[in-house]
Motif scaffolding. Structure first.
Motif, PDB file in Angstrom:
ATOM      1  N   PRO A 160      72.549  16.583  22.627  1.00 56.45           N
ATOM      2  CA  PRO A 160      72.827  17.532  21.328  1.00 56.45           C
ATOM      3  C   PRO A 160      74.387  17.894  21.549  1.00 56.45           C
ATOM      4  CG  PRO A 160      71.181  18.709  22.914  1.00 56.45           C
ATOM      5  CD  PRO A 160      71.656  17.397  23.501  1.00 56.45           C
ATOM      6  N   GLU A 161      74.457  18.503  20.094  1.00 56.83           N
ATOM      7  CA  GLU A 161      75.956  18.884  19.885  1.00 56.83           C
ATOM      8  C   GLU A 161      76.241  20.247  20.720  1.00 56.83           C
ATOM      9  OE1 GLU A 161      78.771  20.244  16.028  1.00 56.83           O
ATOM     10  OE2 GLU A 161      76.554  19.350  15.740  1.00 56.83           O
ATOM     11  N   THR A 162      75.152  20.949  20.967  1.00 53.92           N
ATOM     12  CA  THR A 162      75.686  22.187  21.752  1.00 53.92           C
ATOM     13  C   THR A 162      75.214  22.214  23.331  1.00 53.92           C
ATOM     14  OG1 THR A 162      73.465  22.993  21.415  1.00 53.92           O
ATOM     15  CG2 THR A 162      74.800  23.405  19.693  1.00 53.92           C
ATOM     16  N   PHE A 163      75.449  21.014  23.731  1.00 51.29           N
ATOM     17  CA  PHE A 163      74.823  20.847  25.188  1.00 51.29           C
ATOM     18  C   PHE A 163      76.068  21.529  25.974  1.00 51.29           C
ATOM     19  CE2 PHE A 163      75.241  18.398  29.174  1.00 51.29           C
ATOM     20  CZ  PHE A 163      73.827  18.658  29.710  1.00 51.29           C
ATOM     21  N   SER A 197      70.033  24.459  28.645  1.00 51.74           N
ATOM     22  CA  SER A 197      70.466  23.289  27.972  1.00 51.74           C
ATOM     23  C   SER A 197      69.538  22.318  28.042  1.00 51.74           C
ATOM     24  CB  SER A 197      71.897  22.939  28.805  1.00 51.74           C
ATOM     25  OG  SER A 197      71.704  22.801  30.014  1.00 51.74           O
ATOM     26  N   SER A 198      69.634  21.265  27.263  1.00 57.13           N
ATOM     27  CA  SER A 198      68.542  20.278  27.513  1.00 57.13           C
ATOM     28  C   SER A 198      69.111  18.956  26.839  1.00 57.13           C
ATOM     29  CB  SER A 198      67.301  20.893  26.428  1.00 57.13           C
ATOM     30  OG  SER A 198      67.580  20.600  24.902  1.00 57.13           O
ATOM     31  N   GLU A 223      77.326  26.174  29.477  1.00 52.73           N
ATOM     32  CA  GLU A 223      78.416  27.128  30.046  1.00 52.73           C
ATOM     33  C   GLU A 223      77.588  29.023  29.821  1.00 52.73           C
ATOM     34  OE1 GLU A 223      81.690  26.306  27.861  1.00 52.73           O
ATOM     35  OE2 GLU A 223      82.386  24.581  29.227  1.00 52.73           O
ATOM     36  N   SER A 224      76.909  28.937  28.948  1.00 53.50           N
ATOM     37  CA  SER A 224      76.231  30.032  28.430  1.00 53.50           C
ATOM     38  C   SER A 224      75.012  30.563  29.819  1.00 53.50           C
ATOM     39  CB  SER A 224      75.353  30.165  27.529  1.00 53.50           C
ATOM     40  OG  SER A 224      74.801  31.228  27.172  1.00 53.50           O
ATOM     41  N   LYS A 275      80.409  17.799  21.782  1.00 49.16           N
ATOM     42  CA  LYS A 275      81.619  18.067  21.452  1.00 49.16           C
ATOM     43  C   LYS A 275      82.544  18.594  22.671  1.00 49.16           C
ATOM     44  CE  LYS A 275      80.901  16.478  17.264  1.00 49.16           C
ATOM     45  NZ  LYS A 275      81.377  15.176  17.048  1.00 49.16           N
ATOM     46  N   GLY A 276      81.681  18.870  23.732  1.00 49.28           N
ATOM     47  CA  GLY A 276      82.409  19.651  24.967  1.00 49.28           C
ATOM     48  C   GLY A 276      82.604  18.623  26.009  1.00 49.28           C
TER      49      GLY A 276
END
Length: 374
Positions: free
Chosen positions: A81-84, A95-96, A89-90, A36-37
């Motif tokens: 994935p949704e949290t990519f 990330s994967s 940014e973390s 979503k980013g």
């Protein structure tokens, strides 16, 4: 025959295998972006440009894409994935991107996907680690040029997630088992076609051609039962296979023999022993068109066409699915049965219209000892 066989083999094999690696770009893949980013869309577009494939499915869910991968309708599924973006940014979370491949597929497909994914992940790892590290250092007011130099020493923040479904055990004998199981009985059935059709012709006049045709079919089934049992036993003795697969493999071997017999008998019934000359190039063509090495997407048009109307493709794909996969084997079994029924119908028509009926002669009665003395 020496010239004929040499020309056939080279004339069929060499053009067929020019599809490797030239037609790899025909393989269909899917890129699924659930992020979503802001980064997911950019990465999806970048991957679509970098990956060497012409047919890339984008408007598809990850679940649907994985189902199509299971059925070998796709060669690779790339899932963002949704949290990519959030992970990227973390500072403390890696990330994967998920790269999923199906190993129970044509040899060239699985090996090519492995190479492509390895190259793409190497590029992504270097790119993400440098960008992330540079951004972190810039936040601490480190000069841009110094940040670029220091970024190269920072641990990678991108970790590729490569998933392989339907693993095939190590060893080329495992990869080629579906093809070898199929060819073992196909070649035997091709020779049997010449022998049984010869017996059919030799016994004309001793029984009706309908009865002789039925005998020929039943004999092919009986040979298939015995030859199928022997070939299945050899396969289980060499390959480490699940014992529950014995009966399904044996059953398919019987079906494979009967279908192959009827398929190869067509030309022998039509033109006699010369039909074997026609069967040879058809056999050689199927070694490419059976899908063990090349998928249909990579085949040139003549080989793809052959794969639809010959038994080997359906048999090989059924073995891949039954032994190593988890999708339904029914479509391939139904395809194999359809080829068998159509070819048997063609043989019935050949016997009906091309083989003239002969009067059935009854054997002369033998005299017993009393009659001889009289």
């Amino acid at each position: 025959m020496g010239i004929f066989y040499a020309v056939c083999m080279l004339g069929i094999f060499l053009p067929g295998y020019t599809a490797i690696p030239g037609n790899i770009d025909r393989l269909p893949i899917a890129i699924v972006n659930d992020d979503k980013g802001e980064y997911g869309g950019q990465i999806a577009e970048s991957l679509a440009e970098q990956l060497p494939f012409k047919e890339i499915e984008k408007d598809i869910s990850n679940k649907k894409a994985l189902e199509q991968l299971e059925e070998n309708d796709l060669a690779l599924v790339v899932h963002i994935p949704e949290t990519f973006s959030a992970d990227l940014e973390s500072e403390n979370v890696s990330s994967s991107i998920d790269f999923t491949m199906n190993e129970a597929a044509a040899t060239v497909v699985s090996s090519s996907m492995t190479q492509v994914v390895s190259q793409i992940n190497s590029q992504l790892s270097a790119q993400f680690s440098q960008q992330t590290a540079q951004g972190i250092l810039m936040n601490f007011n480190v000069p841009e040029e110094q940040a670029k130099a220091m970024a190269e020493t920072i641990e990678n923040t991108y970790i590729p997630n490569v998933v392989t479904i339907n693993d095939i055990p190590d060893g080329m004998h495992n990869n080629m088992l579906p093809m070898f199981l199929t060819m073992a009985l196909y070649v035997g059935a091709m020779i049997a076609a010449m022998q049984l059709v010869g017996a059919f012709k030799a016994n004309r006049g001793k029984a009706s051609k309908t009865r002789l045709f039925i005998y020929m079919q039943l004999t092919a089934v009986l040979i298939g039962i015995v030859a199928g049992l022997a070939s299945t036993g050899v396969a289980f003795g060499i390959n480490d296979l699940d014992g529950e697969l014995f009966l399904p493999i044996w059953g398919q071997q019987i079906l494979n023999y009967w279908v192959s017999f009827n398929f190869t008998a067509i030309f022998v019934l039509l033109i006699g022993e010369a039909g074997m000359i026609v069967n040879i190039p058809i056999l050689l063509s199927q070694t490419i068109a059976n899908g063990a090495t090349l998928s249909r997407d990579m085949m040139y048009a003549p080989y793809e066409w052959i794969s639809h109307i010959t038994p080997m493709y359906y048999s090989v794909q059924a073995y891949f699915t039954n032994i190593y996969g988890s999708a339904s084997v029914s479509p391939y079994i139904f395809g194999l049965v359809a080829v068998g029924l159509v070819t048997m119908l063609i043989n019935i028509l050949i016997v009906r219209f091309f083989h003239k009926p002969l009067p059935v002669t009854k054997p002369a009665p033998t005299m017993n000892s009393t009659e001889v003395q009289a």
